[in-house]
Design a protein around this motif. Structure first.
Motif, PDB file in Angstrom:
ATOM      1  N   TYR A 139     -17.317  20.130  36.465  1.00  0.00           N
ATOM      2  CA  TYR A 139     -17.797  21.087  35.458  1.00  0.00           C
ATOM      3  C   TYR A 139     -17.271  20.722  34.071  1.00  0.00           C
ATOM      4  O   TYR A 139     -18.012  20.763  33.080  1.00  0.00           O
ATOM      5  N   GLU A 140     -15.994  20.344  34.009  1.00  0.00           N
ATOM      6  CA  GLU A 140     -15.397  19.959  32.725  1.00  0.00           C
ATOM      7  C   GLU A 140     -16.078  18.715  32.155  1.00  0.00           C
ATOM      8  O   GLU A 140     -16.303  18.614  30.947  1.00  0.00           O
ATOM      9  N   ILE A 141     -16.404  17.778  33.034  1.00  0.00           N
ATOM     10  CA  ILE A 141     -17.086  16.552  32.594  1.00  0.00           C
ATOM     11  C   ILE A 141     -18.457  16.881  32.013  1.00  0.00           C
ATOM     12  O   ILE A 141     -18.837  16.378  30.950  1.00  0.00           O
ATOM     13  N   LYS A 142     -19.180  17.750  32.709  1.00  0.00           N
ATOM     14  CA  LYS A 142     -20.506  18.141  32.216  1.00  0.00           C
ATOM     15  C   LYS A 142     -20.408  18.830  30.860  1.00  0.00           C
ATOM     16  O   LYS A 142     -21.227  18.604  29.961  1.00  0.00           O
ATOM     17  N   LYS A 143     -19.389  19.666  30.731  1.00  0.00           N
ATOM     18  CA  LYS A 143     -19.199  20.396  29.473  1.00  0.00           C
ATOM     19  C   LYS A 143     -18.895  19.431  28.328  1.00  0.00           C
ATOM     20  O   LYS A 143     -19.425  19.569  27.223  1.00  0.00           O
ATOM     21  N   VAL A 144     -18.053  18.441  28.621  1.00  0.00           N
ATOM     22  CA  VAL A 144     -17.680  17.453  27.603  1.00  0.00           C
ATOM     23  C   VAL A 144     -18.880  16.590  27.231  1.00  0.00           C
ATOM     24  O   VAL A 144     -19.144  16.332  26.049  1.00  0.00           O
ATOM     25  N   LEU A 145     -19.621  16.161  28.242  1.00  0.00           N
ATOM     26  CA  LEU A 145     -20.795  15.311  27.982  1.00  0.00           C
ATOM     27  C   LEU A 145     -21.865  16.064  27.196  1.00  0.00           C
ATOM     28  O   LEU A 145     -22.571  15.477  26.372  1.00  0.00           O
ATOM     29  N   ARG A 146     -21.953  17.366  27.455  1.00  0.00           N
ATOM     30  CA  ARG A 146     -22.917  18.182  26.716  1.00  0.00           C
ATOM     31  C   ARG A 146     -22.602  18.174  25.216  1.00  0.00           C
ATOM     32  O   ARG A 146     -23.488  18.148  24.367  1.00  0.00           O
ATOM     33  N   VAL A 147     -21.305  18.188  24.921  1.00  0.00           N
ATOM     34  CA  VAL A 147     -20.876  18.145  23.508  1.00  0.00           C
ATOM     35  C   VAL A 147     -21.096  16.753  22.929  1.00  0.00           C
ATOM     36  O   VAL A 147     -21.589  16.603  21.804  1.00  0.00           O
ATOM     37  N   LEU A 148     -20.747  15.740  23.712  1.00  0.00           N
ATOM     38  CA  LEU A 148     -20.848  14.361  23.215  1.00  0.00           C
ATOM     39  C   LEU A 148     -22.293  13.911  22.997  1.00  0.00           C
ATOM     40  O   LEU A 148     -22.559  13.078  22.130  1.00  0.00           O
ATOM     41  N   ARG A 149     -23.201  14.439  23.785  1.00  0.00           N
ATOM     42  CA  ARG A 149     -24.612  14.039  23.643  1.00  0.00           C
ATOM     43  C   ARG A 149     -25.215  14.459  22.305  1.00  0.00           C
ATOM     44  O   ARG A 149     -26.249  13.928  21.901  1.00  0.00           O
ATOM     45  N   LYS A 150     -24.557  15.398  21.654  1.00  0.00           N
ATOM     46  CA  LYS A 150     -25.015  15.817  20.322  1.00  0.00           C
ATOM     47  C   LYS A 150     -24.546  14.846  19.237  1.00  0.00           C
ATOM     48  O   LYS A 150     -24.985  14.935  18.095  1.00  0.00           O
ATOM     49  N   ASN A 151     -23.642  13.961  19.630  1.00  0.00           N
ATOM     50  CA  ASN A 151     -23.092  12.982  18.691  1.00  0.00           C
ATOM     51  C   ASN A 151     -23.979  11.732  18.685  1.00  0.00           C
ATOM     52  O   ASN A 151     -24.152  11.069  19.714  1.00  0.00           O
ATOM     53  N   LYS A 152     -24.538  11.401  17.534  1.00  0.00           N
ATOM     54  CA  LYS A 152     -25.450  10.249  17.433  1.00  0.00           C
ATOM     55  C   LYS A 152     -24.730   8.935  17.712  1.00  0.00           C
ATOM     56  O   LYS A 152     -25.287   8.031  18.347  1.00  0.00           O
ATOM     57  N   LEU A 153     -23.508   8.835  17.234  1.00  0.00           N
ATOM     58  CA  LEU A 153     -22.729   7.611  17.448  1.00  0.00           C
ATOM     59  C   LEU A 153     -22.490   7.372  18.940  1.00  0.00           C
ATOM     60  O   LEU A 153     -22.565   6.236  19.424  1.00  0.00           O
ATOM     61  N   PHE A 154     -22.225   8.453  19.653  1.00  0.00           N
ATOM     62  CA  PHE A 154     -22.008   8.364  21.105  1.00  0.00           C
ATOM     63  C   PHE A 154     -23.271   7.866  21.807  1.00  0.00           C
ATOM     64  O   PHE A 154     -23.220   6.964  22.649  1.00  0.00           O
ATOM     65  N   ASN A 155     -24.402   8.440  21.449  1.00  0.00           N
ATOM     66  CA  ASN A 155     -25.673   8.043  22.072  1.00  0.00           C
ATOM     67  C   ASN A 155     -26.011   6.582  21.777  1.00  0.00           C
ATOM     68  O   ASN A 155     -26.494   5.853  22.655  1.00  0.00           O
ATOM     69  N   LYS A 156     -25.728   6.151  20.548  1.00  0.00           N
ATOM     70  CA  LYS A 156     -25.980   4.750  20.191  1.00  0.00           C
ATOM     71  C   LYS A 156     -25.109   3.805  21.010  1.00  0.00           C
ATOM     72  O   LYS A 156     -25.560   2.769  21.491  1.00  0.00           O
ATOM     73  N   GLN A 157     -23.848   4.195  21.157  1.00  0.00           N
ATOM     74  CA  GLN A 157     -22.913   3.343  21.907  1.00  0.00           C
ATOM     75  C   GLN A 157     -23.301   3.265  23.383  1.00  0.00           C
ATOM     76  O   GLN A 157     -23.201   2.209  24.003  1.00  0.00           O
ATOM     77  N   VAL A 158     -23.744   4.383  23.923  1.00  0.00           N
ATOM     78  CA  VAL A 158     -24.206   4.397  25.320  1.00  0.00           C
ATOM     79  C   VAL A 158     -25.403   3.463  25.483  1.00  0.00           C
ATOM     80  O   VAL A 158     -25.457   2.649  26.419  1.00  0.00           O
ATOM     81  N   HIS A 159     -26.333   3.581  24.561  1.00  0.00           N
ATOM     82  CA  HIS A 159     -27.551   2.766  24.627  1.00  0.00           C
ATOM     83  C   HIS A 159     -27.231   1.273  24.507  1.00  0.00           C
ATOM     84  O   HIS A 159     -27.737   0.449  25.288  1.00  0.00           O
ATOM     85  N   SER A 160     -26.366   0.928  23.564  1.00  0.00           N
ATOM     86  CA  SER A 160     -26.009  -0.486  23.367  1.00  0.00           C
ATOM     87  C   SER A 160     -25.218  -1.033  24.557  1.00  0.00           C
ATOM     88  O   SER A 160     -25.404  -2.190  24.961  1.00  0.00           O
ATOM     89  N   THR A 161     -24.355  -0.208  25.141  1.00  0.00           N
ATOM     90  CA  THR A 161     -23.568  -0.637  26.319  1.00  0.00           C
ATOM     91  C   THR A 161     -24.479  -0.876  27.519  1.00  0.00           C
ATOM     92  O   THR A 161     -24.290  -1.839  28.271  1.00  0.00           O
ATOM     93  N   ILE A 162     -25.456  -0.007  27.684  1.00  0.00           N
ATOM     94  CA  ILE A 162     -26.409  -0.168  28.797  1.00  0.00           C
ATOM     95  C   ILE A 162     -27.178  -1.478  28.654  1.00  0.00           C
ATOM     96  O   ILE A 162     -27.306  -2.251  29.613  1.00  0.00           O
ATOM     97  N   LEU A 163     -27.664  -1.738  27.449  1.00  0.00           N
ATOM     98  CA  LEU A 163     -28.459  -2.958  27.227  1.00  0.00           C
ATOM     99  C   LEU A 163     -27.617  -4.226  27.355  1.00  0.00           C
ATOM    100  O   LEU A 163     -28.106  -5.255  27.822  1.00  0.00           O
TER     101      LEU A 163
END
Length: 322
Positions: A139-163
């Motif tokens: 539950y804590e992880i989901k809560k944290v990820l919910r906050v982080l997904r609003k961060n554009k830098l976080f989303n960019k880093q996730v996308h670049s790491t996946i690729l």
């Protein structure tokens, strides 16, 4: 030869249906000593559980707890034996066959059964704690990820790491992509953990679970006890000389320094403390007395202490520690 002799003795006991007097005493204590449980409650051998229960409460009401505490104990013990189907069956067999070896087997079965029940209860409790902690972390992880997904830098880093890790990511099926995305999100989230005040987001870490913390605590207790026993044997009984680590430990405890604070000290400061040789009892006592004297002098020279003396003379209460 010993094995065969033991087997012979065991067969002898079973064949002659005779129990050792030690076991006999043990069994009598297990039940109602030398008294009959049915007679204590005033019940017949054929009495039902309901009748036994009624007789027990009827007799219990008549007893004065202060005047007859022993009688109350006897009643309770008799009721506990006769109200339980298993113990009542064993007791009936004991009354019919007081010298049978089967009574010992019944005795052992009863306590093994109780022990198994305790183990099962503890296992269930530990499993519930484990499950609760696991769900809480998720539950804590989901809560944290919910906050982080609003961060554009976080989303960019996730996308670049996946690729970078999975160049053919877009060709995968939806389930595989979702799984990879979740894994990468957790990895990247660790780098952003300080922003959302979280320490660790990995579910798989065993140290995060309460159940494992309990095991590690038991391990630490065991290590401390074994260390303490070795200390007593080596230095109190065998009177061995202290090794270098133990000398440092004694010095640290005398000056009230943790291992971390000791490591921070300079080599010169450490050498000055080690020169005092506080592992020698006389030196240690002198050092501690010296510290107490310094504390006393500092206290007497402080403004608070002087104020306390003045207040006492005037008859006003004053706490130095406030």
């Amino acid at each position: 030869m010993k094995f065969f002799s033991l087997c012979f003795l065991f067969v002898f006991f079973i064949s002659f249906n005779n129990v050792n007097c030690l076991f006999d005493k043990m069994l009598s204590r297990f039940y109602c000593d030398d008294e009959n449980c049915y007679e204590i409650l005033g019940a017949k051998r054929s009495a039902t559980n309901e009748e036994i229960r009624n007789l027990y409460f009827m007799k219990k009401r008549k007893i004065n707890n202060r005047q007859n505490p022993e009688l109350k104990k006897k009643l309770t013990k008799a009721y506990n034996i006769l109200s339980n189907k298993l113990t009542r069956r064993y007791y009936d067999y004991y009354l019919n066959n007081p010298n049978s070896i089967i009574n010992i087997i019944h005795f052992n079965i009863y306590y093994i059964y109780k022990f198994i029940k305790i183990i099962i209860a503890l296992t269930i409790i530990m499993f519930v704690i484990f499950l609760f902690n696991y769900l809480h972390i998720k539950y804590e992880i989901k809560k944290v990820l919910r906050v982080l997904r609003k961060n554009k830098l976080f989303n960019k880093q996730v996308h670049s790491t996946i690729l970078s890790k999975h160049p053919d990511y877009r060709t995968y099926d939806s389930k595989t992509r979702a799984k990879i995305h979740d894994e990468i999100e957790l990895e990247v989230a660790d780098t952003f953990s300080n922003e959302v005040n979280t320490k660790n987001l990995k579910i798989s870490l065993l140290n995060d679970f309460i159940i494992f913390k309990l095991f590690f605590l038991l391990k630490q207790i065991y290590l401390y006890i074994s260390w303490y026993i070795q200390w007593i044997i080596n230095y109190n009984i065998l009177k061995k000389e202290y090794n270098e680590n133990d000398k440092i430990y004694i010095t640290r405890t005398c000056v009230k320094l943790s291992a971390h604070k000791w490591d921070i000290l300079t080599s010169e400061e450490k050498n000055n403390l080690m020169k005092k040789q506080l592992w020698i009892k006389q030196n240690r006592n002198d050092f501690l007395n010296e510290l107490k004297e310094k504390e006393r002098i500092n206290k007497m020279s402080s403004a608070k202490y002087k104020k306390q003396i003045r207040m006492k003379k005037k008859g006003i209460s004053f706490n130095y520690n406030d």
